[in-house]
Structure formats: C-alpha cells, structure tokens
Design a protein around this motif. Structure first.
Motif, PDB file in Angstrom:
ATOM      1  N   PHE A 227      25.135 -36.176   4.882  1.00 19.31           N
ATOM      2  CA  PHE A 227      24.225 -35.566   5.978  1.00 19.31           C
ATOM      3  C   PHE A 227      23.474 -34.467   5.535  1.00 19.31           C
ATOM      4  CE2 PHE A 227      24.200 -32.522   9.485  1.00 19.31           C
ATOM      5  CZ  PHE A 227      23.299 -33.073  10.215  1.00 19.31           C
ATOM      6  N   SER A 228      23.945 -33.450   4.951  1.00 21.37           N
ATOM      7  CA  SER A 228      23.205 -32.425   4.444  1.00 21.37           C
ATOM      8  C   SER A 228      21.955 -32.682   3.689  1.00 21.37           C
ATOM      9  CB  SER A 228      24.176 -31.325   3.855  1.00 21.37           C
ATOM     10  OG  SER A 228      25.029 -30.723   4.779  1.00 21.37           O
ATOM     11  N   THR A 229      22.192 -33.685   2.673  1.00 23.59           N
ATOM     12  CA  THR A 229      21.128 -34.150   1.992  1.00 23.59           C
ATOM     13  C   THR A 229      20.034 -34.866   2.605  1.00 23.59           C
ATOM     14  OG1 THR A 229      22.983 -34.553   0.002  1.00 23.59           O
ATOM     15  CG2 THR A 229      20.850 -35.701  -0.285  1.00 23.59           C
ATOM     16  N   ALA A 230      20.623 -35.668   3.566  1.00 22.55           N
ATOM     17  CA  ALA A 230      19.635 -36.374   4.109  1.00 22.55           C
ATOM     18  C   ALA A 230      18.536 -35.306   5.047  1.00 22.55           C
ATOM     19  CB  ALA A 230      20.201 -37.527   5.089  1.00 22.55           C
ATOM     20  N   PHE A 231      19.289 -34.558   5.826  1.00 22.95           N
ATOM     21  CA  PHE A 231      18.688 -33.463   6.570  1.00 22.95           C
ATOM     22  C   PHE A 231      17.641 -32.589   5.474  1.00 22.95           C
ATOM     23  CE2 PHE A 231      17.997 -29.886   9.213  1.00 22.95           C
ATOM     24  CZ  PHE A 231      18.194 -30.438  10.445  1.00 22.95           C
ATOM     25  N   LYS A 232      17.947 -31.987   4.490  1.00 22.96           N
ATOM     26  CA  LYS A 232      17.031 -31.412   3.528  1.00 22.96           C
ATOM     27  C   LYS A 232      15.960 -32.207   2.958  1.00 22.96           C
ATOM     28  CE  LYS A 232      17.314 -28.047   0.025  1.00 22.96           C
ATOM     29  NZ  LYS A 232      18.129 -27.190  -0.852  1.00 22.96           N
ATOM     30  N   THR A 233      16.268 -33.379   2.683  1.00 28.26           N
ATOM     31  CA  THR A 233      15.324 -34.332   2.166  1.00 28.26           C
ATOM     32  C   THR A 233      14.131 -34.486   3.496  1.00 28.26           C
ATOM     33  OG1 THR A 233      16.904 -35.565   0.960  1.00 28.26           O
ATOM     34  CG2 THR A 233      14.736 -36.900   1.541  1.00 28.26           C
ATOM     35  N   ASN A 234      14.651 -34.753   4.627  1.00 32.18           N
ATOM     36  CA  ASN A 234      13.691 -35.009   5.799  1.00 32.18           C
ATOM     37  C   ASN A 234      12.821 -33.487   6.240  1.00 32.18           C
ATOM     38  OD1 ASN A 234      13.533 -37.717   6.999  1.00 32.18           O
ATOM     39  ND2 ASN A 234      15.628 -37.291   6.410  1.00 32.18           N
ATOM     40  N   PHE A 235      13.665 -32.604   6.207  1.00 27.90           N
ATOM     41  CA  PHE A 235      13.257 -31.122   6.617  1.00 27.90           C
ATOM     42  C   PHE A 235      13.080 -30.047   6.080  1.00 27.90           C
ATOM     43  CE2 PHE A 235      15.495 -33.226  10.502  1.00 27.90           C
ATOM     44  CZ  PHE A 235      14.462 -33.759  11.101  1.00 27.90           C
ATOM     45  N   GLY A 236      13.398 -30.031   4.582  1.00 31.78           N
ATOM     46  CA  GLY A 236      13.306 -29.036   3.506  1.00 31.78           C
ATOM     47  C   GLY A 236      14.306 -27.833   3.844  1.00 31.78           C
ATOM     48  N   ASP A 237      15.099 -28.142   4.558  1.00 29.25           N
ATOM     49  CA  ASP A 237      16.444 -27.070   4.533  1.00 29.25           C
ATOM     50  C   ASP A 237      17.655 -27.628   5.056  1.00 29.25           C
ATOM     51  OD1 ASP A 237      14.803 -24.746   3.975  1.00 29.25           O
ATOM     52  OD2 ASP A 237      13.700 -24.986   6.024  1.00 29.25           O
ATOM     53  N   ASP A 238      18.623 -26.950   4.741  1.00 25.76           N
ATOM     54  CA  ASP A 238      19.932 -27.422   5.090  1.00 25.76           C
ATOM     55  C   ASP A 238      20.239 -27.254   6.430  1.00 25.76           C
ATOM     56  OD1 ASP A 238      21.484 -24.807   5.428  1.00 25.76           O
ATOM     57  OD2 ASP A 238      20.503 -24.615   3.446  1.00 25.76           O
TER      58      ASP A 238
END
Length: 253
Positions: A227-238
C-alpha cells in the motif's frame, strides 16, 4: 489517469434553466440525484450548503454540486422582493409577469447533467462537497454565455451544442482546479481511484484517523508495504507525510 478521465468523459444534458432570484425568494435545490451546476450570470448572492456553510457568490462564480446534495442560494444586495398587489390578467392565456426588473436580482444559469466515462462510473461519484470557483476565467465565462445564448435561441442541434460546450467547460474547470489546488481530495481520487478509500479517510475528521494498516485494508491491500509503495508511486510521498500535507493545507479538517 486524469487525462484518460477527461478524454473518456460523457456528458448528457438533462435540463437547463435560467433562474431569477430575489431576496426572500431563494433558489432551493433538493437532493437531485445527479450533478448540478449553478453559474452566476449577474448579481450577488449567498449560498448555504447542507452543512450550513455560507459562501458569497458574485458574477462569474460557479458551483458544481455533487449528486444527492442540496443548496440554498439567495440574493444579498437588494430589498426583500414582494408583489404589492395583484390584478386579474387579461392575456389570452391568463398569464401575467409581476417581476420588478428595477430591483437587484441574481440571474443564475442552472443545469442538471449526467456525467459518465467509457471506463465506467462517473468522475463525480466521489465528489462529496460542492466545487466552488470564484469569478471563473475569461474562457470559462465566454463558454457559459454561449450556453445562455443556446438556451435562448433553441435552434437546431441545441442539445448537442450544449453538451459540447459543457465538456469544454469541465475540461477548463479541471485544468484550473489542478493548477490551483492539485491536492484537492476529489482530484486525488481521480488520479488514483484504487486509493480512493484511503484519500477519503485522510480527509475526514481528525478524530477518525486510521493507521497505515487500516488504510491499506480499506484499499484492498494485504500488506502495508504494498500500500505504501503504491501510494508513494501515485502521490510522491508516503501516507503519513501526505496526510500531514493535507492537514497543513486545510483538507484534513
């Protein structure tokens, strides 16, 4: 993702009306079940949403209202409007207009729209509060005045023209929102719909905040690391860093 949403967006104009609002005779919209828009062609008004928040509206202001949301718009510059006396009408159809055009009023272009996309679902399904644009830019104002003229003329192809103009309006409005408020929760859910539940939870009351594991579970992720990886990929931050940014910009209140 947002580019594809705009490219695939389908707009069906179900109804348009021009409303003349006077103080004491407000426009009250019930929960309509579809997207509605309200553009101020002339005058100054006050909008109260169903959460009792008041917003001042001026000429050029635009409100896009999500489905199942109610609004009240009243005029704020003039005296309360009323009819002093009423006399029998002598027109063939028994109709007489009693509108006093010397009193200040708010002229509003209102529309009901069905918005969908080829990828399935409406981009407004995730919109929970009205989008408000103050004094829209010149290109948007021009398009809405074209809409007004199309309504007045009612010529061949008017419906097709209204739908084409509305798509142009939405594209320009989303450009403006993306430029001025790129972290708006609604835009975030359009950019990454699979993370919608996490974004929605982050923008709710601070008393209802969920931890990373709970956010991951809401989005269907079995592991918080995925989840954290997908989130950072989309929004640039954890997720934690992004939530702090949302709170700082006022979206987390």
């Amino acid at each position: 993702m947002l580019e594809n949403t705009l490219k695939d967006m389908l707009i069906n104009v179900t109804s348009f009306a021009v409303c003349d609002i006077r103080r004491g005779w407000p426009l009250q919209t019930p929960s309509l079940g579809t997207v509605s828009l309200h553009y101020i062609l002339r005058g100054k008004g006050s909008m109260i949403d169903q959460n009792h928040h008041r917003t001042l509206l001026n000429t050029g202001s635009l409100v896009i209202c999500p489905p199942d949301y109610s609004l009240t718009i009243d005029e704020v510059a003039g005296e309360p409007f009323g009819i002093n006396h009423c006399t029998p009408a002598h027109s063939p159809h028994g109709i007489r207009s009693h509108t006093d055009t010397t009193l200040p009023g708010v002229l509003i272009l209102c529309g009901l729209l069905e918005v969908d996309s080829l990828t399935g679902g409406s981009p407004f399904d995730r919109l929970h509060t009205p989008l408000y644009f103050e004094n829209s830019n010149a290109d948007i104002q021009h398009l809405f005045h074209q809409l007004f003229q199309e309504l007045a003329l009612s010529t061949l192809g008017a419906t097709a023209m209204l739908e084409a103009l509305m798509k142009q309006c939405f594209i320009l409005l989303l450009r403006e929102l993306h430029a001025n408020a790129p972290e708006h929760p609604w835009l975030l859910t359009l950019e990454a719909p699979e993370l919608h539940n996490a974004i929605e939870a982050m923008t709710q009351s601070r008393n209802q905040r969920l931890n990373i594991d709970q956010l991951a579970e809401r989005c269907g992720y079995l592991r918080r690391s995925q989840f954290s990886t997908a989130f950072k990929t989309n929004f640039g931050d954890d997720p934690d860093t992004y939530r702090k940014k949302l709170s700082f910009t006022g979206h987390g209140n």
